[in-house]
Design an enzyme around this catalytic site. Structure first.
Site, short mmCIF file in Angstrom:
data_model
loop_
_atom_site.label_atom_id
_atom_site.label_comp_id
_atom_site.label_asym_id
_atom_site.label_seq_id
_atom_site.Cartn_x
_atom_site.Cartn_y
_atom_site.Cartn_z
N ALA A 111 -27.74 -21.54 -9.85
CA ALA A 111 -27.66 -20.29 -11.19
C ALA A 111 -26.90 -21.42 -12.25
CB ALA A 111 -26.79 -18.65 -10.66
N GLU A 112 -25.41 -21.64 -11.18
CA GLU A 112 -23.95 -22.64 -12.25
C GLU A 112 -23.74 -23.30 -11.37
OE1 GLU A 112 -24.54 -19.10 -15.15
OE2 GLU A 112 -23.74 -18.92 -12.22
N THR A 113 -22.75 -24.48 -12.00
CA THR A 113 -22.57 -25.48 -11.65
C THR A 113 -20.73 -25.52 -12.29
OG1 THR A 113 -23.85 -26.82 -10.65
CG2 THR A 113 -21.56 -27.75 -11.31
#
Length: 262
Positions: free
Chosen positions: A46-48
């Site tokens: 979903a996010e880095t």
């Protein structure tokens, strides 16, 4: 060839395979935006989060597999966990500077981490017909925050049972839509659908709680609340409203440590 330390952390949970997974890259200096976007796409989470030292503080930014985002709670929690657990950061508080969301602070209290984020501003809004069709049920109330819609329903069962048409949700101009209701065992529950940033359903969303906390605080008449995000992985959050700021507390665990070459 540059080697970069990479960590994968499950945030807003006390167990591996729970909460919301985020990748964290600890950098010496900023990479090109295109390179960070490619790393986030390769990670396919979903996010880095990418962090760079700034004196005693850090700068931070976040990418989904498709775009850079203004704010990400679970990846900020994950980044703080990495700095506390794996880099020997000695203070009990870390200040993150975001070019899109200003100053963000994370405080460590034993094994819990507390995010200090700016509160979202809500305004009543018309319910996009696409949401009603996609979810199969009209909400009791609809609000619009800075980037997301908030739809309020009557029961936890409503939120649990949604099997939305993600393609239809994607037709509405917004980062995503939060669906929420009073909880059976907690103060409130939610889910978050955000296909416009490349995620059909986010497992646990700290930034969405900057929208949820002011609504539920006013409705319930309390500043401190327990929340649960009802994705398949689920996540637990302790929430507090402090004027123009919100505090969101959760735990995090490391799943993976590695090194990438770019």
């Amino acid at each position: 060839m540059k080697k970069i330390k990479l960590y994968q952390v499950d945030a807003f949970t006390d167990r591996v395979f729970g909460g919301n997974p985020a990748a964290v890259c600890v950098l010496d200096a900023w990479l090109e935006n295109e390179t960070m976007q490619q790393i986030a796409a390769e990670n396919n989470l979903a996010e880095t989060a990418f962090v760079v030292p700034k004196g005693q503080d850090y700068e931070i930014t976040w990418f989904t597999p498709t775009v850079e985002v203004d704010l990400c709670g679970h990846a900020t929690l994950a980044a703080a966990h990495v700095l506390f657990q794996h880099t020997g950061y000695a203070s009990q508080a870390i200040k993150f500077h975001s070019r899109r969301s200003g100053l963000l602070t994370v405080v460590k209290n034993n094994d819990a981490l507390t995010l200090d984020f700016p509160v979202d501003t809500l305004k009543p809004a018309e319910t996009p017909e696409a949401f009603v069709t996609a979810l199969g049920k009209a909400p009791q109330e609809t609000y619009k925050g800075k980037t997301d819609y908030l739809l309020i329903y009557s029961s936890q069962a409503d939120v649990e049972n949604f099997n939305p048409d993600i393609a239809l949700i994607n037709t509405v101009s917004a980062r995503g839509v939060i669906v929420s209701a009073p909880g059976d065992q907690v103060d409130f529950v939610s889910r978050f659908f955000c296909p416009q940033v490349g995620i059909s359903e986010d497992p646990v969303t700290g930034s969405a709680h900057t929208t949820l906390i002011p609504y539920w605080s006013e409705r319930l008449g309390k500043k401190m609340m327990q929340a649960r995000q009802l994705s398949k992985r689920q996540g637990e959050l302790v929430c507090e409203l402090l004027g123009e700021r919100v505090k969101i507390t959760g735990k995090a665990v490391t799943y993976l440590q590695g090194e990438i070459e770019v």
